[in-house]
Design a protein around this motif. Structure first.
Motif, PDB file in Angstrom:
ATOM      1  N   ARG A  89     -83.481  94.538 -11.684  1.00 27.17           N
ATOM      2  CA  ARG A  89     -83.546  93.474 -12.691  1.00 27.17           C
ATOM      3  C   ARG A  89     -84.985  93.052 -12.949  1.00 27.17           C
ATOM      4  N   ALA A 142     -82.538  92.743 -21.354  1.00 29.99           N
ATOM      5  CA  ALA A 142     -83.964  93.044 -21.461  1.00 29.99           C
ATOM      6  C   ALA A 142     -84.249  93.924 -22.673  1.00 29.99           C
ATOM      7  N   LEU A 199     -86.306  92.865 -26.120  1.00 33.84           N
ATOM      8  CA  LEU A 199     -87.453  93.647 -26.587  1.00 33.84           C
ATOM      9  C   LEU A 199     -87.272  94.069 -28.043  1.00 33.84           C
ATOM     10  N   VAL A 228     -90.040 101.748 -20.478  1.00 35.83           N
ATOM     11  CA  VAL A 228     -88.862 100.952 -20.820  1.00 35.83           C
ATOM     12  C   VAL A 228     -87.592 101.762 -20.581  1.00 35.83           C
ATOM     13  N   VAL A 285     -86.804  95.896 -14.940  1.00 33.87           N
ATOM     14  CA  VAL A 285     -86.513  96.087 -16.359  1.00 33.87           C
ATOM     15  C   VAL A 285     -87.040  94.924 -17.197  1.00 33.87           C
ATOM     16  N   PHE A 286     -86.948  93.692 -16.699  1.00 30.47           N
ATOM     17  CA  PHE A 286     -87.494  92.566 -17.453  1.00 30.47           C
ATOM     18  C   PHE A 286     -89.016  92.605 -17.470  1.00 30.47           C
ATOM     19  N   CYS A 296     -90.157  95.437 -19.915  1.00 29.93           N
ATOM     20  CA  CYS A 296     -89.938  95.054 -21.306  1.00 29.93           C
ATOM     21  C   CYS A 296     -90.913  93.953 -21.738  1.00 29.93           C
ATOM     22  N   THR A 297     -91.242  93.038 -20.823  1.00 30.13           N
ATOM     23  CA  THR A 297     -92.229  91.995 -21.149  1.00 30.13           C
ATOM     24  C   THR A 297     -93.586  92.610 -21.419  1.00 30.13           C
ATOM     25  N   TYR A 305     -84.771 100.795 -17.815  1.00 29.15           N
ATOM     26  CA  TYR A 305     -83.408 100.518 -18.264  1.00 29.15           C
ATOM     27  C   TYR A 305     -82.418 101.476 -17.597  1.00 29.15           C
ATOM     28  N   ALA A 333     -78.315  92.882 -17.151  1.00 33.96           N
ATOM     29  CA  ALA A 333     -79.773  92.716 -17.131  1.00 33.96           C
ATOM     30  C   ALA A 333     -80.439  93.762 -18.018  1.00 33.96           C
TER      31      ALA A 333
END
Length: 432
Positions: free
Chosen positions: A87, A133, A137, A114, A90-91, A94-95, A118, A129
Motif C-alpha cells: 500500500r 492510487a 493518479l 506505477v 503504490v501510493f 503514484c504521488t 500497482y 489500495a
C-alpha cells in the motif's frame, strides 16, 4: 518484478516508529540481500535512460533537472519494499509520478514504476489500495492537463488533446486487466493445489479406514472363534481330552487363517505398484466361513435365491466381510446355535440376510464395538445400505443391499461417505 521478500523484511511495529532492534533486523545483511534489488535497479535504469531520450523529442516540456531525476528514482527506491508494504509503495510511487507530471516534465517511462507498484499491490491482495492510487493518479493527470496547466510549468502550455487521454486510458485499462488476470490465475493455482492436497488427504484417510475395517473384520471373527474354542478346551480339558484336542486344533486353524489375512491386508502398505500376494476373499470362500463358524459351535444354513452372477471385486469383498461380521456377532452375542444366511441375486443388486433366532446373551460386554458401523461403511462405499436390528419374533437380523456396480451406483457410492452418518438403528450388540 517478482522476487519474494515477505518472509525476510521485518514489519514496522504498530502505532509508532521502529525501535532500534527493529531497524537492526530491517537493515541486517540477510534482510538487505533479500530485497528485490535486481528488478528495482532495472526499472531505475530504464526510467532514467528512457526519459533522457524521451525529453529530446519533447522540447516544449520542462527540461530535466535534479528534482526531476529525484522523482524518477523515488519510484524504483520504493519498489524495494513493494512486497512488504504494497500500500505504501503504490501510493508513494503514484504521488511521485503525479508530482513529475504536475511539474511539466517530459512524458516517458516513469509509468513503469506505477505499473510495477500497482501489480505488486494487486497480487498482495491490496486491490482497493491499488485501484485508489491508480485512480487518483489518473484523475490528477486529467486535472493538470485540462485545468491547472495554465498555472503550472512549462509556461505557455496548451491543454492535452483528448486523443492523448484515450491513450492514457488504454494504458490504465491494460495495466488493470493484466494485473487482474495474473491475480485470478494465481488464485486458481492456489485453489487447485489446495484441492489436490485435500484429495490426497482424503484418499489417505479412506485408505486408513479401509485397512482398519479389514483388520477389524479379520481379527474380530477369528478371535471370536478362538475365544469360544478356548473356553470349550478349558472346560473339557480334564473330562474329555479328545474334545479339548479338537478345540485346540480349531484354534490353530483359525489363528493360521487370521495371520494369513492380516498379512494380506498389511501387504497393501508395501511399495505402490506391487501386486498382492493372494486374492482378496469373496463369496467363493463362504463355505470356509461357515465351516469355521461350525467349529465354534454355530450351525449355518446358506440359501441362494436367483441366478448367481459374478460380482465386482469390491462388492464381492464387501459381501464376504458383512456375512463374516454378522456371523461373528451371532457367535459372540446370541444364545442361538443356528444362523441362516440368504443370498438373493437380482440383475441390479445382491441382497444379503443373516439372522438368528436369539435370544441375546446376557451379562456379556458388547465392547462398544465398530462391527455394524463397518458393515454400513462398506455398503455405503458401494452405494448400498445395511439395516440391522431385532426381529419381531425374536433373534437378530442383518439385511444388506449391495448394487452390482452400475455407473449410477458408482456415483452414489462416491457421494455416500460424505452424506453424513447413517440413520439410527435399533440398539444391538456387536463384536469389538
Amino acid at each position: 518484478m517478482t522476487e519474494p521478500s515477505e518472509t525476510t523484511v521485518p514489519q514496522l511495529p504498530p502505532g509508532g516508529a521502529p525501535s532500534g532492534r527493529t531497524w537492526q533486523r530491517w537493515l541486517s545483511p540477510h534482510a538487505v540481500q533479500r530485497l528485490p534489488w535486481a528488478s528495482s535497479l532495472a526499472v531505475a535504469v530504464f526510467q532514467m535512460v528512457g526519459t533522457h531520450f524521451a525529453a529530446e523529442n519533447q522540447p516544449d516540456r520542462a527540461s530535466l533537472d535534479a528534482f526531476a531525476r529525484t522523482l524518477l528514482l523515488i519510484g524504483p527506491a520504493l519498489l524495494l519494499v513493494r512486497h512488504r508494504y504494497p500500500r505504501i509503495t503504490v501510493f508513494g510511487v503514484c504521488t511521485a509520478a503525479m508530482l513529475y507530471f504536475g511539474a511539466g516534465y517530459p512524458y516517458g517511462p516513469i509509468v513503469v514504476s506505477v505499473a510495477v507498484a500497482y501489480f505488486a499491490a494487486i497480487l498482495a491482495g491490496r486491490r482497493w489500495a491499488g485501484w485508489a492510487a491508480l485512480g487518483l493518479l489518473w484523475a490528477g493527470h486529467l486535472i493538470v492537463a485540462h485545468w491547472l496547466y495554465r498555472w503550472l510549468p512549462p509556461s505557455g502550455d496548451d491543454p492535452a488533446s483528448w486523443g492523448q487521454e484515450l491513450g492514457v486510458a488504454a494504458w490504465v485499462v491494460a495495466v488493470v486487466a493484466a494485473s487482474e488476470l495474473v491475480r485470478v490465475r494465481r488464485e486458481q493455482i492456489v485453489r487447485d493445489r489446495a484441492e489436490r492436497e485435500e484429495a490426497e488427504r482424503r484418499r489417505a484417510d479412506e485408505e486408513r479406514l479401509r485397512i482398519a475395517r479389514e483388520l477389524h473384520d479379520v481379527l474380530a471373527h477369528s478371535i471370536s472363534v478362538i475365544n469360544v474354542q478356548a473356553g470349550v478346551g478349558l472346560a473339557l480339558l480334564d473330562q474329555d481330552p479328545e474334545q479339548a484336542r479338537t478345540a485346540l486344533t480349531t484354534i490353530k486353524s483359525a489363528s493360521k487363517e487370521a495371520l494369513g489375512e492380516v498379512r494380506q491386508v498389511l501387504d497393501t502398505l508395501r511399495t505402490p505398484g506391487d501386486a498382492p500376494r493372494s486374492p482378496a476373499p469373496g463369496l467363493e470362500r463362504l463355505s470356509d466361513l461357515t465351516e469355521q463358524a461350525s467349529r465354534a459351535g454355530l450351525s449355518v444354513d446358506v440359501v441362494v435365491e436367483g441366478v448367481p452372477d459374478a460380482l465386482p471385486a469390491g462388492a464381492d469383498l464387501a459381501a464376504f466381510r458383512i456375512i463374516q461380521e454378522a456371523l461373528t456377532n451371532v457367535v459372540r452375542h446370541s444364545g442361538s446355535r443356528t444362523a441362516r444366511v440368504v443370498l438373493r441375486h437380482t440383475p441390479e443388486q445382491l441382497e444379503l440376510r443373516v439372522e438368528d433366532e436369539g435370544p441375546a446373551t446376557e451379562g456379556r460386554d458388547s465392547g462398544g464395538g465398530r462391527g455394524l458401523v463397518g458393515m454400513r461403511e462398506r455398503a455405503a462405499a458401494l452405494g448400498g445400505t445395511v439395516e440391522a436390528g431385532p426381529r419381531p419374533d425374536g433373534g437378530f437380523r442383518v439385511l444388506a443391499r449391495i448394487p452390482r456396480g452400475s455407473p449410477a451406483t458408482v456415483a452414489r457410492g462416491r457421494a455416500a461417505p460424505h452424506a453424513g452418518p447413517p440413520p439410527a438403528q435399533a440398539p444391538e450388540e456387536e463384536a469389538p
